[in-house]
Design a protein around this motif. Structure first.
Motif, PDB file in Angstrom:
ATOM      1  N   GLU A 123      -2.422  -5.084   6.242  1.00 11.87           N
ATOM      2  CA  GLU A 123      -3.018  -5.426   7.532  1.00 11.87           C
ATOM      3  C   GLU A 123      -2.846  -4.359   8.600  1.00 11.87           C
ATOM      4  OE1 GLU A 123      -2.179  -9.405   8.856  1.00 11.87           O
ATOM      5  OE2 GLU A 123      -1.910 -10.118   6.817  1.00 11.87           O
ATOM      6  N   CYS A 124      -2.690  -3.097   8.195  1.00  6.96           N
ATOM      7  CA  CYS A 124      -2.649  -2.031   9.194  1.00  6.96           C
ATOM      8  C   CYS A 124      -4.047  -1.809   9.771  1.00  6.96           C
ATOM      9  CB  CYS A 124      -2.145  -0.736   8.565  1.00  6.96           C
ATOM     10  SG  CYS A 124      -0.381  -0.760   8.180  1.00  6.96           S
ATOM     11  N   GLU A 125      -4.097  -1.355  11.012  1.00  6.08           N
ATOM     12  CA  GLU A 125      -5.364  -1.098  11.683  1.00  6.08           C
ATOM     13  C   GLU A 125      -5.381   0.339  12.196  1.00  6.08           C
ATOM     14  OE1 GLU A 125      -6.306  -3.995  14.634  1.00  6.08           O
ATOM     15  OE2 GLU A 125      -5.945  -5.697  13.303  1.00  6.08           O
ATOM     16  N   CYS A 150      -2.734   9.073   0.060  1.00  6.80           N
ATOM     17  CA  CYS A 150      -2.198   7.982   0.873  1.00  6.80           C
ATOM     18  C   CYS A 150      -2.509   6.635   0.220  1.00  6.80           C
ATOM     19  CB  CYS A 150      -2.788   8.025   2.275  1.00  6.80           C
ATOM     20  SG  CYS A 150      -2.197   9.411   3.274  1.00  6.80           S
ATOM     21  N   GLU A 151      -1.617   5.669   0.413  1.00  5.02           N
ATOM     22  CA  GLU A 151      -1.796   4.335  -0.143  1.00  5.02           C
ATOM     23  C   GLU A 151      -1.728   3.294   0.976  1.00  5.02           C
ATOM     24  OE1 GLU A 151       0.863   3.533  -3.341  1.00  5.02           O
ATOM     25  OE2 GLU A 151       0.314   5.336  -4.458  1.00  5.02           O
ATOM     26  N   PHE A 152      -2.639   2.314   0.895  1.00  7.94           N
ATOM     27  CA  PHE A 152      -2.751   1.296   1.924  1.00  7.94           C
ATOM     28  C   PHE A 152      -2.725  -0.085   1.285  1.00  7.94           C
ATOM     29  CE2 PHE A 152      -4.978   5.123   2.989  1.00  7.94           C
ATOM     30  CZ  PHE A 152      -4.541   5.416   4.271  1.00  7.94           C
ATOM     31  N   GLY A 153      -2.070  -1.019   1.950  1.00  4.66           N
ATOM     32  CA  GLY A 153      -2.000  -2.375   1.437  1.00  4.66           C
ATOM     33  C   GLY A 153      -3.285  -3.158   1.644  1.00  4.66           C
ATOM     34  N   ALA A 154      -3.194  -4.453   1.394  1.00  2.00           N
ATOM     35  CA  ALA A 154      -4.359  -5.331   1.512  1.00  2.00           C
ATOM     36  C   ALA A 154      -4.729  -5.573   2.974  1.00  2.00           C
ATOM     37  CB  ALA A 154      -4.063  -6.663   0.825  1.00  2.00           C
ATOM     38  N   GLU A 155      -6.013  -5.831   3.192  1.00  2.00           N
ATOM     39  CA  GLU A 155      -6.563  -6.261   4.483  1.00  2.00           C
ATOM     40  C   GLU A 155      -6.383  -5.235   5.594  1.00  2.00           C
ATOM     41  OE1 GLU A 155      -5.777 -10.333   5.582  1.00  2.00           O
ATOM     42  OE2 GLU A 155      -5.325 -10.849   3.516  1.00  2.00           O
ATOM     43  N   CYS A 156      -6.294  -3.944   5.247  1.00  2.00           N
ATOM     44  CA  CYS A 156      -6.263  -2.917   6.290  1.00  2.00           C
ATOM     45  C   CYS A 156      -7.665  -2.736   6.875  1.00  2.00           C
ATOM     46  CB  CYS A 156      -5.765  -1.593   5.713  1.00  2.00           C
ATOM     47  SG  CYS A 156      -4.010  -1.596   5.305  1.00  2.00           S
ATOM     48  N   ARG A 157      -7.711  -2.270   8.115  1.00  2.00           N
ATOM     49  CA  ARG A 157      -8.985  -2.053   8.799  1.00  2.00           C
ATOM     50  C   ARG A 157      -9.044  -0.630   9.330  1.00  2.00           C
ATOM     51  NH1 ARG A 157     -10.099  -7.586  12.353  1.00  2.00           N
ATOM     52  NH2 ARG A 157      -9.819  -9.052  10.624  1.00  2.00           N
ATOM     53  N   ILE A 189      -6.738   2.062  -1.393  1.00  2.00           N
ATOM     54  CA  ILE A 189      -6.607   0.955  -0.457  1.00  2.00           C
ATOM     55  C   ILE A 189      -6.656  -0.358  -1.229  1.00  2.00           C
ATOM     56  CG2 ILE A 189      -7.642   2.283   1.424  1.00  2.00           C
ATOM     57  CD1 ILE A 189     -10.174   0.652   1.087  1.00  2.00           C
ATOM     58  N   GLY A 190      -6.011  -1.380  -0.677  1.00  2.00           N
ATOM     59  CA  GLY A 190      -5.923  -2.665  -1.354  1.00  2.00           C
ATOM     60  C   GLY A 190      -7.165  -3.524  -1.195  1.00  2.00           C
ATOM     61  N   ASP A 191      -7.045  -4.782  -1.584  1.00  2.00           N
ATOM     62  CA  ASP A 191      -8.148  -5.731  -1.507  1.00  2.00           C
ATOM     63  C   ASP A 191      -8.448  -6.120  -0.062  1.00  2.00           C
ATOM     64  OD1 ASP A 191      -8.137  -5.719  -4.264  1.00  2.00           O
ATOM     65  OD2 ASP A 191      -7.027  -7.599  -4.447  1.00  2.00           O
ATOM     66  N   ASP A 192      -9.695  -6.543   0.166  1.00  2.00           N
ATOM     67  CA  ASP A 192     -10.115  -7.140   1.441  1.00  2.00           C
ATOM     68  C   ASP A 192     -10.004  -6.189   2.631  1.00  2.00           C
ATOM     69  OD1 ASP A 192     -10.580  -9.818   0.321  1.00  2.00           O
ATOM     70  OD2 ASP A 192      -8.417  -9.868   0.077  1.00  2.00           O
ATOM     71  N   CYS A 193     -10.083  -4.892   2.385  1.00  2.00           N
ATOM     72  CA  CYS A 193     -10.054  -3.932   3.484  1.00  2.00           C
ATOM     73  C   CYS A 193     -11.449  -3.788   4.096  1.00  2.00           C
ATOM     74  CB  CYS A 193      -9.545  -2.575   3.016  1.00  2.00           C
ATOM     75  SG  CYS A 193      -7.794  -2.572   2.589  1.00  2.00           S
ATOM     76  N   LYS A 194     -11.483  -3.346   5.343  1.00  2.00           N
ATOM     77  CA  LYS A 194     -12.744  -3.156   6.064  1.00  2.00           C
ATOM     78  C   LYS A 194     -12.794  -1.746   6.631  1.00  2.00           C
ATOM     79  CE  LYS A 194     -13.113  -8.052   7.275  1.00  2.00           C
ATOM     80  NZ  LYS A 194     -13.247  -9.053   8.355  1.00  2.00           N
ATOM     81  N   LEU A 195     -13.913  -1.063   6.381  1.00  2.00           N
ATOM     82  CA  LEU A 195     -14.065   0.314   6.823  1.00  2.00           C
ATOM     83  C   LEU A 195     -15.233   0.435   7.784  1.00  2.00           C
ATOM     84  CD1 LEU A 195     -13.422   0.468   3.390  1.00  2.00           C
ATOM     85  CD2 LEU A 195     -12.654   2.635   4.312  1.00  2.00           C
ATOM     86  N   GLY A 196     -15.030   1.223   8.842  1.00  2.00           N
ATOM     87  CA  GLY A 196     -16.058   1.373   9.859  1.00  2.00           C
ATOM     88  C   GLY A 196     -17.199   2.280   9.435  1.00  2.00           C
ATOM     89  N   ARG A 197     -18.130   2.470  10.349  1.00  2.00           N
ATOM     90  CA  ARG A 197     -19.286   3.318  10.086  1.00  2.00           C
ATOM     91  C   ARG A 197     -18.872   4.784   9.971  1.00  2.00           C
ATOM     92  NH1 ARG A 197     -22.420   3.801  14.187  1.00  2.00           N
ATOM     93  NH2 ARG A 197     -20.970   2.939  15.704  1.00  2.00           N
ATOM     94  N   LYS A 234     -10.823  -5.087  -4.405  1.00  2.00           N
ATOM     95  CA  LYS A 234     -11.925  -6.054  -4.333  1.00  2.00           C
ATOM     96  C   LYS A 234     -12.254  -6.386  -2.878  1.00  2.00           C
ATOM     97  CE  LYS A 234     -10.517  -8.410  -8.616  1.00  2.00           C
ATOM     98  NZ  LYS A 234     -10.086  -9.707  -9.195  1.00  2.00           N
ATOM     99  N   ASN A 235     -13.493  -6.838  -2.689  1.00  2.00           N
ATOM    100  CA  ASN A 235     -13.930  -7.361  -1.392  1.00  2.00           C
ATOM    101  C   ASN A 235     -13.756  -6.356  -0.259  1.00  2.00           C
ATOM    102  OD1 ASN A 235     -14.424  -9.849  -2.710  1.00  2.00           O
ATOM    103  ND2 ASN A 235     -12.295 -10.449  -2.395  1.00  2.00           N
ATOM    104  N   THR A 236     -14.097  -5.106  -0.536  1.00  2.00           N
ATOM    105  CA  THR A 236     -14.051  -4.076   0.499  1.00  2.00           C
ATOM    106  C   THR A 236     -15.398  -3.999   1.203  1.00  2.00           C
ATOM    107  OG1 THR A 236     -12.448  -2.779  -0.759  1.00  2.00           O
ATOM    108  CG2 THR A 236     -13.674  -1.626   0.950  1.00  2.00           C
ATOM    109  N   SER A 237     -15.368  -4.001   2.537  1.00  2.00           N
ATOM    110  CA  SER A 237     -16.588  -3.889   3.327  1.00  2.00           C
ATOM    111  C   SER A 237     -16.674  -2.489   3.931  1.00  2.00           C
ATOM    112  CB  SER A 237     -16.610  -4.939   4.437  1.00  2.00           C
ATOM    113  OG  SER A 237     -16.702  -6.238   3.897  1.00  2.00           O
ATOM    114  N   PHE A 238     -17.884  -1.923   3.919  1.00  2.00           N
ATOM    115  CA  PHE A 238     -18.117  -0.572   4.426  1.00  2.00           C
ATOM    116  C   PHE A 238     -19.107  -0.609   5.588  1.00  2.00           C
ATOM    117  CE2 PHE A 238     -17.092  -0.325  -0.061  1.00  2.00           C
ATOM    118  CZ  PHE A 238     -16.183   0.721  -0.140  1.00  2.00           C
ATOM    119  N   GLU A 239     -19.172   0.511   6.293  1.00  2.00           N
ATOM    120  CA  GLU A 239     -20.151   0.700   7.373  1.00  2.00           C
ATOM    121  C   GLU A 239     -20.103  -0.422   8.408  1.00  2.00           C
ATOM    122  OE1 GLU A 239     -22.107   3.236   8.098  1.00  2.00           O
ATOM    123  OE2 GLU A 239     -21.430   4.450   6.399  1.00  2.00           O
TER     124      GLU A 239
END
Length: 213
Positions: free
Chosen positions: A72-74, A85-92, A105-113, A125-130
């Protein structure tokens, strides 16, 4: 590895560019805002730093190779992340973040544009992009194509819809192909982009299955 205290972190002065240059260390004790682990904008960290869960990093932070981050890092806009670098789940990750080679990066992460990814970038899994335009998807990067010899990113979302990021341009694949015909018709750039689109169509569905397996 040295564990930095709040006092030691605060004592590190910014340089003439307003940047704190922070050495290798464990920054899990840094707390700046209502119990959240938060780091100011414009910080630079050395290789192999470690950060706990729920960290927040301001605009334009830079991290060395092999840093590790909890869940859950932002990360604010324009952060740069070194190789491995390694990142846990739900990072943004916000607009324009850059990931070095071999980042995970872990599951459920979200990446910006307009984020950029190095070779061998791996996501869960469940990674969102843009910025959420591509939900629960994956991507393939094809380099040195088009009139700008740029990296182009081809995405697929959970519904099988295809998207393209080429420089400032982002759209679904059909709109991208229309633009390629209009702007680059009859040139080698048109052929390059269209060939890349066909390749993406062929490989992305299977890649998405593998991510979700």
């Amino acid at each position: 590895m040295k564990v930095f205290t709040q006092e030691e972190y605060n004592a590190i002065e910014r340089d003439k560019f307003g940047v704190k240059r922070l050495p290798k260390g464990d920054y899990t004790q840094i707390v700046l805002d209502k119990g959240r682990r938060s780091v100011d904008a414009g910080c630079e960290f050395g290789d192999e730093c470690e950060f706990g869960a729920g960290c927040e990093f301001g605009y334009g932070c830079e991290f060395g190779d092999w840093c590790r981050f909890g869940d859950e890092c932002e990360f604010d806009a324009w952060c740069e992340l070194g190789a491995g670098c390694e990142f846990g789940a739900e990072c943004r990750f916000d607009f324009g973040c850059e990931f070095g080679a071999g980042c995970k990066i872990g599951d459920d992460c979200k990446l910006g544009r307009r984020c950029k990814f190095g070779e061998s970038f791996v996501h869960g899994k469940n990674t969102s992009f843009e910025g959420g335009a591509v939900k629960n998807g994956t991507f393939v990067k094809i380099g040195r194509i088009g009139s700008e010899m740029r990296d182009a990113y081809f995405f697929i979302d959970e519904n099988g819809k295809l998207f393209v990021r080429a420089g400032c341009w982002f759209s679904d694949m059909d709109s991208f192909i229309e633009r390629v015909h209009r702007v680059h018709g009859g040139t080698r750039h048109e052929r390059q982009y269209l060939a890349a689109c066909e390749y993406a169509k062929a490989v992305l569905p299977e890649m998405l299955e593998e991510v979700n397996r």
